[in-house]
Design a protein around this motif. Sequence first.
Motif, PDB file in Angstrom:
ATOM      1  N   VAL A  60       0.821  -1.207   0.000  1.00 40.06           N
ATOM      2  CA  VAL A  60       0.000   0.000   0.000  1.00 40.06           C
ATOM      3  C   VAL A  60       0.857   1.260   0.000  1.00 40.06           C
ATOM      4  O   VAL A  60       2.039   1.232   0.339  1.00 40.06           O
ATOM      5  N   GLY A  61       0.248   2.385  -0.389  1.00 38.34           N
ATOM      6  CA  GLY A  61       0.907   3.682  -0.318  1.00 38.34           C
ATOM      7  C   GLY A  61       2.065   3.822  -1.281  1.00 38.34           C
ATOM      8  O   GLY A  61       2.127   3.177  -2.326  1.00 38.34           O
ATOM      9  N   ARG A  62       3.019   4.680  -0.919  1.00 36.16           N
ATOM     10  CA  ARG A  62       4.145   4.963  -1.813  1.00 36.16           C
ATOM     11  C   ARG A  62       4.947   3.708  -2.152  1.00 36.16           C
ATOM     12  O   ARG A  62       5.467   3.585  -3.258  1.00 36.16           O
ATOM     13  N   ALA A  63       5.073   2.807  -1.201  1.00 37.10           N
ATOM     14  CA  ALA A  63       5.812   1.570  -1.470  1.00 37.10           C
ATOM     15  C   ALA A  63       5.107   0.704  -2.501  1.00 37.10           C
ATOM     16  O   ALA A  63       5.716  -0.189  -3.090  1.00 37.10           O
ATOM     17  N   GLY A  64       3.815   0.964  -2.745  1.00 39.30           N
ATOM     18  CA  GLY A  64       3.072   0.191  -3.731  1.00 39.30           C
ATOM     19  C   GLY A  64       3.016   0.827  -5.098  1.00 39.30           C
ATOM     20  O   GLY A  64       2.429   0.263  -6.026  1.00 39.30           O
ATOM     21  N   VAL A  65       3.615   2.019  -5.260  1.00 38.20           N
ATOM     22  CA  VAL A  65       3.694   2.654  -6.577  1.00 38.20           C
ATOM     23  C   VAL A  65       4.606   1.813  -7.471  1.00 38.20           C
ATOM     24  O   VAL A  65       5.716   1.454  -7.079  1.00 38.20           O
ATOM     25  N   ALA A  66       4.160   1.505  -8.672  1.00 31.68           N
ATOM     26  CA  ALA A  66       4.942   0.613  -9.529  1.00 31.68           C
ATOM     27  C   ALA A  66       6.184   1.297 -10.091  1.00 31.68           C
ATOM     28  O   ALA A  66       7.284   0.751 -10.053  1.00 31.68           O
ATOM     29  N   VAL A  67       6.033   2.499 -10.639  1.00 30.09           N
ATOM     30  CA  VAL A  67       7.154   3.223 -11.245  1.00 30.09           C
ATOM     31  C   VAL A  67       7.133   4.657 -10.729  1.00 30.09           C
ATOM     32  O   VAL A  67       6.136   5.360 -10.882  1.00 30.09           O
ATOM     33  N   LEU A  68       8.244   5.082 -10.131  1.00 29.99           N
ATOM     34  CA  LEU A  68       8.346   6.412  -9.530  1.00 29.99           C
ATOM     35  C   LEU A  68       9.580   7.120 -10.076  1.00 29.99           C
ATOM     36  O   LEU A  68      10.698   6.609  -9.973  1.00 29.99           O
ATOM     37  N   ALA A  69       9.375   8.299 -10.666  1.00 29.69           N
ATOM     38  CA  ALA A  69      10.481   9.155 -11.111  1.00 29.69           C
ATOM     39  C   ALA A  69      10.436  10.436 -10.289  1.00 29.69           C
ATOM     40  O   ALA A  69       9.397  11.102 -10.241  1.00 29.69           O
ATOM     41  N   GLN A  70      11.557  10.788  -9.651  1.00 34.65           N
ATOM     42  CA  GLN A  70      11.560  11.958  -8.782  1.00 34.65           C
ATOM     43  C   GLN A  70      12.921  12.642  -8.810  1.00 34.65           C
ATOM     44  O   GLN A  70      13.917  12.069  -9.238  1.00 34.65           O
ATOM     45  N   ASP A  71      12.927  13.906  -8.364  1.00 32.70           N
ATOM     46  CA  ASP A  71      14.164  14.677  -8.263  1.00 32.70           C
ATOM     47  C   ASP A  71      14.951  14.687  -9.572  1.00 32.70           C
ATOM     48  O   ASP A  71      16.172  14.489  -9.592  1.00 32.70           O
ATOM     49  N   GLY A  72      14.247  14.908 -10.680  1.00 32.78           N
ATOM     50  CA  GLY A  72      14.894  14.971 -11.982  1.00 32.78           C
ATOM     51  C   GLY A  72      15.176  13.631 -12.619  1.00 32.78           C
ATOM     52  O   GLY A  72      15.741  13.569 -13.714  1.00 32.78           O
ATOM     53  N   GLY A  73      14.787  12.534 -11.986  1.00 34.24           N
ATOM     54  CA  GLY A  73      14.979  11.211 -12.573  1.00 34.24           C
ATOM     55  C   GLY A  73      13.995  10.965 -13.710  1.00 34.24           C
ATOM     56  O   GLY A  73      12.976  11.638 -13.829  1.00 34.24           O
ATOM     57  N   SER A  74      14.329  10.002 -14.574  1.00 33.80           N
ATOM     58  CA  SER A  74      13.456   9.710 -15.707  1.00 33.80           C
ATOM     59  C   SER A  74      13.382   8.213 -15.952  1.00 33.80           C
ATOM     60  O   SER A  74      14.329   7.472 -15.676  1.00 33.80           O
ATOM     61  N   VAL A  75      12.226   7.779 -16.463  1.00 31.44           N
ATOM     62  CA  VAL A  75      11.999   6.375 -16.798  1.00 31.44           C
ATOM     63  C   VAL A  75      11.394   6.314 -18.195  1.00 31.44           C
ATOM     64  O   VAL A  75      10.393   6.975 -18.478  1.00 31.44           O
ATOM     65  N   ASN A  76      11.994   5.513 -19.072  1.00 29.54           N
ATOM     66  CA  ASN A  76      11.433   5.220 -20.387  1.00 29.54           C
ATOM     67  C   ASN A  76      10.958   3.775 -20.396  1.00 29.54           C
ATOM     68  O   ASN A  76      11.749   2.853 -20.162  1.00 29.54           O
ATOM     69  N   ILE A  77       9.678   3.580 -20.683  1.00 25.76           N
ATOM     70  CA  ILE A  77       9.097   2.241 -20.750  1.00 25.76           C
ATOM     71  C   ILE A  77       8.684   2.025 -22.199  1.00 25.76           C
ATOM     72  O   ILE A  77       7.743   2.663 -22.695  1.00 25.76           O
ATOM     73  N   LEU A  78       9.395   1.143 -22.890  1.00 26.73           N
ATOM     74  CA  LEU A  78       9.231   0.977 -24.326  1.00 26.73           C
ATOM     75  C   LEU A  78       8.725  -0.416 -24.657  1.00 26.73           C
ATOM     76  O   LEU A  78       8.884  -1.356 -23.872  1.00 26.73           O
ATOM     77  N   ASP A  79       8.149  -0.554 -25.847  1.00 33.35           N
ATOM     78  CA  ASP A  79       7.620  -1.850 -26.271  1.00 33.35           C
ATOM     79  C   ASP A  79       8.511  -2.535 -27.297  1.00 33.35           C
ATOM     80  O   ASP A  79       8.066  -3.402 -28.038  1.00 33.35           O
TER      81      ASP A  79
END
Length: 260
Positions: A60-79
């Motif tokens: 539950v809560g923040r620990a249950g977030v699947a993908v988190l980008a913060q403080d200038g971080g980035s995530v690319n999820i591609l197919d």
Amino acid sequence: MQVLPPVQARRQCRAVSTPLSVIATACLVFSHSSFAQQVIANGVHVQIDDGRSIDTGSTVGRAGVAVLAQDGGSVNILDTGGAVAIATHGGNGHGLVAERGGIITMRGGGINAEQGMGLFANDAGSRIDLDNVQVFAGQTHEGVRADDGARIGVTGGTVTAEAGHGVMAFAGGARIDVRGTTINTSGDNVSAVEANSEATVTITGGVINTSGQRGYGLEAIGLSNGTLVEATGTRIRTTGRGRTAPMPCPAPSGRSRPIS
């Protein structure tokens, strides 16, 4: 990489190549031994392109977030290696979250947040972009939400909210642009599309369906504060009792809701 049992789960930060394709140094948080995992980009870049499933289980809560980008971080999820499936099942376990300048892009695949928002961007400089993604948000959560100056772009795909707003922008110049997307809501007293308190939502093409009682297709709250909902070439279908296609309302009081 070691998977820790529930009571010993800890954040482990290092450059890895498996089980996810990670560029630079990222944090993978393992929550239990069923390989449920949380992906965090804290000021770094993470790329996921191997068709994997990311599932945080009942956390539950923040620990249950699947993908988190913060403080200038980035995530690319591609197919490129197959569509990525993202799932959360715990309360306030949102699918994607970008905050404090975080950026997430996702192409293809799906997000299933049974008890959370599909995606949430918060703070100016934070952004999420989706291309042909199927989004589902359960209970009373929004499918897509931007707060306090954040930006979200959605192209194609679907957004389905079980009992919450489909697409919502709130406060501080938050903006959501949707193109060619089908938005579905079935809850009572909710809007498929809502802008609130100096926020903007634009819809181009696509389809909006509402089936709950007193459901609104489009709703702008706080028009005197520069709030805007704009739809161009969009088909809107409302079928619930007391339904309304567009709906302007007076300015409310209150602040944005932080993620739990």
